[in-house]
Design an enzyme around this catalytic site. Sequence first.
Site, PDB file in Angstrom:
ATOM      1  N   CYS A   1       0.800  -1.218   0.000  1.00 24.14           N
ATOM      2  CA  CYS A   1       0.000   0.000   0.000  1.00 24.14           C
ATOM      3  C   CYS A   1       0.840   1.278   0.000  1.00 24.14           C
ATOM      4  O   CYS A   1       0.339   2.356  -0.283  1.00 24.14           O
ATOM      5  CB  CYS A   1      -0.911   0.021   1.225  1.00 24.14           C
ATOM      6  SG  CYS A   1      -1.819  -1.506   1.368  1.00 24.14           S
TER       7      CYS A   1
ATOM      8  N   HIS B   1      -9.327   2.673  -2.575  1.00 27.11           N
ATOM      9  CA  HIS B   1      -7.921   2.448  -2.254  1.00 27.11           C
ATOM     10  C   HIS B   1      -7.280   1.582  -3.341  1.00 27.11           C
ATOM     11  O   HIS B   1      -7.089   0.392  -3.177  1.00 27.11           O
ATOM     12  CB  HIS B   1      -7.865   1.751  -0.876  1.00 27.11           C
ATOM     13  CG  HIS B   1      -6.492   1.490  -0.339  1.00 27.11           C
ATOM     14  ND1 HIS B   1      -5.365   2.101  -0.820  1.00 27.11           N
ATOM     15  CD2 HIS B   1      -6.073   0.669   0.666  1.00 27.11           C
ATOM     16  CE1 HIS B   1      -4.308   1.653  -0.144  1.00 27.11           C
ATOM     17  NE2 HIS B   1      -4.716   0.777   0.774  1.00 27.11           N
TER      18      HIS B   1
ATOM     19  N   CYS C   1      -0.691   2.480   6.551  1.00 30.16           N
ATOM     20  CA  CYS C   1      -0.303   1.173   7.047  1.00 30.16           C
ATOM     21  C   CYS C   1      -0.050   0.284   5.841  1.00 30.16           C
ATOM     22  O   CYS C   1      -0.608   0.508   4.777  1.00 30.16           O
ATOM     23  CB  CYS C   1      -1.379   0.577   7.943  1.00 30.16           C
ATOM     24  SG  CYS C   1      -2.927   0.262   7.100  1.00 30.16           S
TER      25      CYS C   1
END
Lengths: 728, 426
Positions: free
Chosen positions: B90, B382, B412
């Site tokens: 991510c 996302h 995160c």
Amino acid sequence: MNVLQTDPKTADQPVAPRSASPSPVPADRTVHFVAHDDGICLLVFDRPGSSANIFDLRTLDELAQELEFIERQTALKGVVFVSAKPSVFIAGADLNAMRKVTSDNDARILIERGQAVMNRIAGLSITTVAAVHGAAVGGGYELCLACDYRLASPDHSTKIGLPETKIGLLPGWGGSTRLPRLIGLPKALDIILGGKTVPAKLALKLGMVDEIAPAEYLVTAATRKIQQGKPLRPGHWLVNNPLAAMVIARHARKQVMQKTRGHYPAMTKALEVVARGISRSVVDSLSLERDGIIQLMQTDVCRNLINIFFLQERARKRTVPGAGSTTGPKPVTHTAVIGAGVMGAGIAQWISARQLPVVLRDINTAQVAKGMATIAKLYRDGVKHHTFTAHEARAGMDRVYPAPAEVPLHHADIVIEAAVENLELKKKIFQRLDELVSPGTVLATNTSALPISEMAAGTRHPERVVGLHFFNPVHRMQLVEVITARQTSPEVLQRALRFTQSIGKLPVVVKDSPGFLVNRILMPYLIEAGNLFEAGAKIEDLDAVMLDFGMPMGPLRLLDEVGLDVSLHVAATLAAHFGDRMKVPDCLRKMTGAGLLGRKGGGGFYLHEKSKEPRPNPQVAAYVQSGKASSISREELQERMVFLMINEAARCLEEQIVAEPADVDFAMIMGTGFAPFRGGPLRHADTVGAARLAGAMSLLVASGTAHFEPCKLLAGMAAAGGKFYPAT
Amino acid sequence: MNTARLVIVDGVRTPFCKAGTDLAALGADELGRIAVSALLTRTGLDPALIDEVIFGCVAQPADASNVARVIALRAGIPQSVPAVTVHRNCASGFEALTQAYEKMLAGRGSIFVVGGTESMSNIPLLFPPSAAKKFGRLARAKGLLQRAQAFAAFRPADFKPRIGLLLGLTDPVCNLNMGETAEVLAREFDISRAVQDVFALQSHMRAAAAREKLAEEICPVFQAGKEVVTQDNGIREHQTFDALGGLKPQFDRKNGSVTAGNASQITDGAVALLVMSEARALELGLTPLGALTGYAYAGCDPVRMGLGPVFAIARAEAQTRLTLADADIIEVNEAFAAQVLAVLNCAASVEFARTQLHRDGPLGEISAAKLNVNGGSIALGHPVGATGARLVLTALKELKRRNARRALVSLCVGGGQGAALWLERM
């Protein structure tokens, strides 16, 4: 024989490394004998001082000498024909020489000499291979046809075919005889009558070549073929027998007549020669070829068509005198188009397809989206028609940079404005562009009628403003009017000209004046069609007589295609400058008012229904005002419309809108499809004769139609017996 | 130490659209190309000046490997400019930016195009290895008999696809799906379903209110035969607390609290940023949005990967001496509402600071007024490889709007990492 084709797309291809680079050779010869391994020799074509190989008498003689030498070499097993040029194998016969043929005897010598050499190749006892990299067209491909095998490189520059009928001739060095025997009559007719040149892959599929190999491996592949020996080829008895040939020819003749209305004798002649030759011996068939081409070679049609070829070459190379040709600015690498309408999107698509990045700017996302959709459709259609591969189309789309808001344009080399036709708006756009771009940027407008000098006047650097008038549809129309405003500097004109050439369009340099050249000459013709319609002439007749004349489309149908509203706008702009000569007919205004806009609206002079041939619109009978023209003969209808075009063309010359008659004729042929075989309006005027023209026009003036008044130039020529072109 | 700053000159992104919707037909390379082309058009930068293109992408497309290179070439950046694809799950979008920073400090270039791209619509389904083996045998089979035999070896189970998306979102080390790690946090920090849903609702409300602001960072996407796409489509203007409450827990059907509504959305999108050394920007006369002044990546327990930002923020503080109080706005990526709430909890916890961060005081409070002010990944979605770059872009544009100075953006990272960047307006 034939055609010296230079394709702008391939002209600057990098030189392919060649495995068969010939050893040092005498500098003044074209054909070179080079011994290779294993009893194989190469005949290398390398015309001194040129980027192309062509066949002239001298080259034919050299080739004959080499063949004579080869015939005596008993140890030889095979010969490979290659070219040392980067993008041309052999581009056909020398067209300049052909233009100079003035007697049947000269023609006979040229044809027989060529046929003899080809026969000699075909008669060699050893195995012969043509290893083609680059263009092999006309006589170049006829040499290939005389060989046992034909190999081709997959390069973009490799183009194979027989384009003779496009310049009013037929393949006369054995092409009309050997191609149908190689690939069968139907496919051969398609190539010969269509004057087609095809890429290697398609040539392989059609059987025109036997194998494809990279340029570097051509000789190796040829060696393999020679080791196999002469091939046994299947005859095409199913289609090449006399009965089938008759049926096929009858069908083809019908198509040709439909397409040409009998204006292109080369097509009918070629068809006759090929179809009759197939049932005869090779020798007899070659005689048919010879007799056919001799008949064609000295016709006006052929001369006019060859002339167009040279005019295209001239347009591709044209420069501005005194604008610094060698030390000019760097080539255009960044472009922008302002306005994403049909024209703007069309121009952006064309630029992107020619490998250049282009920013497409319009006032908002919705407008840009329309333009992007237009571009996507053009690419999609291009893929459908095999103009692009899907991959090329995607790469082309990638080169379009949408800009729904103002963006920096400082590294654009040229910005082309294609906003709506509104002078005030365009002036504003140019003022803003003037601030956004770098000092070296060329600012061009695609206006079709508005004064460019006025747009330039509002900028800080008016000398960099120029007109680039593309025609609709951009991807089909090769002509671009490059328009010099009063203030345009020679350097900017040069840059605009180079840019036009670099994207594969053909420029004509025109002075800034209402309607510029093409629209101005076309308008009186369209207006007259409208006048005659109002006066009771039939829609079908008006269009039919002009199709008979050789126009690709009748005037009323053309008005429908362009859109009556657009036509009205251009006509009104011109009428404002030229007065009664271009008086807009009432019907145009009324029809536009009534929403009859032509094709886009579904109806104009014709009804345009989906997947149906357009038919005359019964609704428009209401706009006929009298029956005065209903009794005018078809000949006179045609003359009235054509004469007005000629008269306006002469005026443009008189006013020095362009430099010479050839500019007018070239622009009208390329920009409107004006009957190419007639050589353009001014060439046609010479054929008709100024005296006859002026006489007929004066009679019309006397009968009350003042707009037929011959212009000074024409009247003067009529009096003095002058012509637009010097006699050849 | 070299103290040169890397500045972010400008940035642009495609709309973020739920997987399987408006952008589903476009691969990650196409999305990235659109963003980079728009960036080049907007900035007018001569692409020949670019030293390298660095793009983050998590699920690299099978048909465009080293997707950064494909993007660069398709966007018209010269062949001579190299390109590299980076992957830190991510944080891939951050990674692209911080690599540019490091390359600049190392003297390996001064102008970079960085960003991230992800087409979660196009993450493939995979054949299980048993099937792959059999396909291999089939391809090598000669003759009818061998081929028939190879065919006969297939079993129905061989055709049960493995879902690439699920595999990608599962940590092979701790063997937990990302959603399951969020459940761990919800459990351990006692974060109720209601609190999570309130947070999710707030994300939608803030994003919906910020539509006009977000439009500033979006470039339209034109697709042949389709309507032009100009807006994020994950934002639910009419989201209600009750509607969120009606959703079933996704990862622990019986006792869980993490739902599709309070987790980030599976989304397609790409972001591109033009970054360069401050000196180059000055030279070119450009006005940057802001500068990257410091950053840190930190590792943590993969089972509690959602706490990564706390560790990264602490480490960044050690380097920059900047504390939470110095930030005018803060972005903590909304992988899961439970996870963001756990981060807030830990940041303020003395106990956590002492036992986990080995420091005396807590990091501090992260007030709702500063946090994810224009909504976050729960509303916007996302697209994993792209999100990091979006956070940077969104935060910098917001600093400008507020005429504020500093932003702290953090993420995160699956596999047990956190990332935190400090941005500052010029």
